[in-house]
Design an enzyme around this catalytic site. Structure first.
Site, PDB file in Angstrom:
ATOM      1  N   GLY A  31      58.679  89.354  76.728  1.00 47.87           N
ATOM      2  CA  GLY A  31      60.043  88.398  76.238  1.00 47.87           C
ATOM      3  C   GLY A  31      61.400  88.522  75.563  1.00 47.87           C
ATOM      4  O   GLY A  31      60.966  90.197  75.402  1.00 47.87           O
ATOM      5  N   GLN A  32      62.307  88.007  75.298  1.00 44.32           N
ATOM      6  CA  GLN A  32      63.466  88.579  74.980  1.00 44.32           C
ATOM      7  C   GLN A  32      64.194  87.487  73.702  1.00 44.32           C
ATOM      8  O   GLN A  32      64.161  86.490  73.948  1.00 44.32           O
ATOM      9  CB  GLN A  32      64.811  88.244  75.890  1.00 44.32           C
ATOM     10  CG  GLN A  32      65.634  89.014  75.603  1.00 44.32           C
ATOM     11  CD  GLN A  32      66.092  90.656  75.693  1.00 44.32           C
ATOM     12  OE1 GLN A  32      65.564  91.214  75.724  1.00 44.32           O
ATOM     13  NE2 GLN A  32      66.473  90.577  74.988  1.00 44.32           N
ATOM     14  N   GLY A  33      64.578  88.400  72.971  1.00 45.38           N
ATOM     15  CA  GLY A  33      65.456  87.240  71.976  1.00 45.38           C
ATOM     16  C   GLY A  33      66.438  87.888  71.319  1.00 45.38           C
ATOM     17  O   GLY A  33      66.909  88.600  71.874  1.00 45.38           O
ATOM     18  N   GLY A  34      66.954  86.965  69.905  1.00 47.64           N
ATOM     19  CA  GLY A  34      68.502  87.584  69.557  1.00 47.64           C
ATOM     20  C   GLY A  34      68.501  88.888  68.661  1.00 47.64           C
ATOM     21  O   GLY A  34      69.198  89.522  68.828  1.00 47.64           O
ATOM     22  N   GLY A  36      65.326  91.345  69.737  1.00 45.96           N
ATOM     23  CA  GLY A  36      65.577  92.142  70.196  1.00 45.96           C
ATOM     24  C   GLY A  36      64.446  91.849  71.427  1.00 45.96           C
ATOM     25  O   GLY A  36      64.307  90.826  72.176  1.00 45.96           O
ATOM     26  N   SER A  37      63.438  92.865  72.352  1.00 47.66           N
ATOM     27  CA  SER A  37      62.713  92.418  72.820  1.00 47.66           C
ATOM     28  C   SER A  37      61.462  92.743  73.229  1.00 47.66           C
ATOM     29  O   SER A  37      60.639  93.529  71.650  1.00 47.66           O
ATOM     30  CB  SER A  37      62.755  93.470  74.391  1.00 47.66           C
ATOM     31  OG  SER A  37      64.455  93.961  74.733  1.00 47.66           O
ATOM     32  N   LYS A  52      57.514  94.292  69.241  1.00 51.08           N
ATOM     33  CA  LYS A  52      58.656  93.230  68.989  1.00 51.08           C
ATOM     34  C   LYS A  52      59.978  94.606  68.367  1.00 51.08           C
ATOM     35  O   LYS A  52      59.779  94.970  67.207  1.00 51.08           O
ATOM     36  CB  LYS A  52      58.751  92.121  67.764  1.00 51.08           C
ATOM     37  CG  LYS A  52      59.986  91.743  68.185  1.00 51.08           C
ATOM     38  CD  LYS A  52      60.503  90.172  67.527  1.00 51.08           C
ATOM     39  CE  LYS A  52      61.090  89.981  66.122  1.00 51.08           C
ATOM     40  NZ  LYS A  52      60.537  88.406  65.598  1.00 51.08           N
ATOM     41  N   ASP A 151      63.621  78.556  60.334  1.00 55.48           N
ATOM     42  CA  ASP A 151      64.053  78.488  61.882  1.00 55.48           C
ATOM     43  C   ASP A 151      62.412  77.637  62.623  1.00 55.48           C
ATOM     44  O   ASP A 151      62.267  78.342  64.170  1.00 55.48           O
ATOM     45  CB  ASP A 151      63.622  79.584  62.412  1.00 55.48           C
ATOM     46  CG  ASP A 151      64.841  80.120  63.659  1.00 55.48           C
ATOM     47  OD1 ASP A 151      65.325  78.879  64.051  1.00 55.48           O
ATOM     48  OD2 ASP A 151      64.931  80.982  64.382  1.00 55.48           O
TER      49      ASP A 151
END
Length: 321
Positions: A31-34, A36-37, A52, A151
């Site tokens: 996965g990838q998000g704002g 990091g990975s 994470k 969120d």
């Protein structure tokens, strides 16, 4: 200082070399998000974990500490468990229980694929909504301090082996006293489309745990319709604002889910779920139910819920809003 005082209690603190070994040198990215990975890994005892790795960690220092402090002590069936963390200079990592079925987002917006049909049948939709609602009720009412997530959205709801939902990503969460009703924030936080109106303008009321209730309502509307909630401020002319589209269908008694063949009883279940969601997205926070009330509505088998007032400013007035 925080890590010193915190280091003695759970979750476990790991060194970066332990994390590297755990994540098998970061070979399998899941996965990838704002922030990091995320990589798949294993604890020394063989338990699968998600690692994470936080990038831009200088900027995210606050969010990192927030996440460890907020969910490090929480144990709840519907909240992802934080098992460990690492903080060595700029290298920061969070280690979570592994969620093999990814996020709810993948199922809601999978365009009628098999996955969507399996997960989003009315009974399962109800289970997922109830699981999320129970997790949120615990955050709002069950901890020593109230935790407002800020969120809640499909991307932050992860699914375990049995497709039970778990709330994740507490980087924006805020802790406050349980009797504190209004929270002060310097800027709106969250994701466009799920942010309650009071986070943009105080004219709608104070910011409180009811802001999470709004986000939950939007998430459920997306789930029952399989459509993305386009934000009213960016919608094109032919793209009707999702809550408005659903509200019209509810008021006129039309079916919400057109892709699935459903018995009347199932259609009614979806309709009632949508009504709960419309209560959750009322513009005035005072008119939204608490998550305890939402859990009661969902477990009371959803009979005869009253249709709420229109929860939005209608399209014609949007330019003025």
């Amino acid at each position: 200082m925080f890590l010193k005082t915190y280091g003695t209690s759970k979750p476990t603190r790991y060194t970066f070399s332990e994390v590297k070994k755990m994540a098998r040198r970061f070979k399998e990215k899941v996965g990838q998000g704002g922030y990091g990975s995320v990589y798949k890994g294993k604890l020394p005892n063989g338990v699968p974990v998600a690692v994470k790795m936080l990038e831009n960690s200088t900027a995210e220092g606050g969010e990192f500490i927030n996440e460890v402090a907020t969910i490090g002590r929480i144990h709840h069936a519907n909240i992802v468990q934080l098992l460990g963390f690492c903080s060595e200079g700029t290298r920061q990592a969070l280690i979570y229980e592994f969620m093999p079925n990814e996020s709810l987002e993948r199922y809601i917006f999978s365009n009628g694929s098999n996955a969507y049909h399996q997960l989003l049948v009315p009974n399962k939709m109800l289970d997922v909504s109830l699981g999320i609602a129970r997790g949120m009720e615990y955050l709002h009412q069950g901890c020593n301090q109230r935790i407002i997530h800020f969120d809640i959205k499909p991307h932050n709801i992860l699914l375990d082996y049995n497709f039970n939902p778990k709330i994740s990503d507490f980087g924006l969460a805020k802790l406050c006293a349980r009797d504190q009703s209004i929270v002060t924030l310097t800027a709106a936080r969250g994701t466009l489309g799920y942010i309650a109106p009071e986070l943009y303008s105080r004219n709608f009321g104070g910011i409180s745990y009811k802001s999470d209730v709004y986000s939950f309502g939007m998430l459920v509307l997306e789930m029952v319709s399989g459509r993305r909630n386009s934000d009213p401020s960016v919608g094109s002319q032919n793209d009707v604002y999702l809550p408005e589209w659903i509200y019209q269908k509810i008021v006129t008694g039309q079916d919400l889910v057109l892709t699935l063949d459903m018995a009347e009883e199932e259609k009614e279940k979806v309709r009632q779920l949508a009504i709960v969601a419309l209560w959750c997205i009322q513009w005035n926070p005072k008119n939204r139910p608490s998550m305890t009330k939402v859990v009661n509505m969902l477990t009371g088998r959803l009979q005869n819920l009253e249709i709420p007032p229109k929860p939005f400013v209608s399209s014609e007035n949007q330019q003025m809003a």
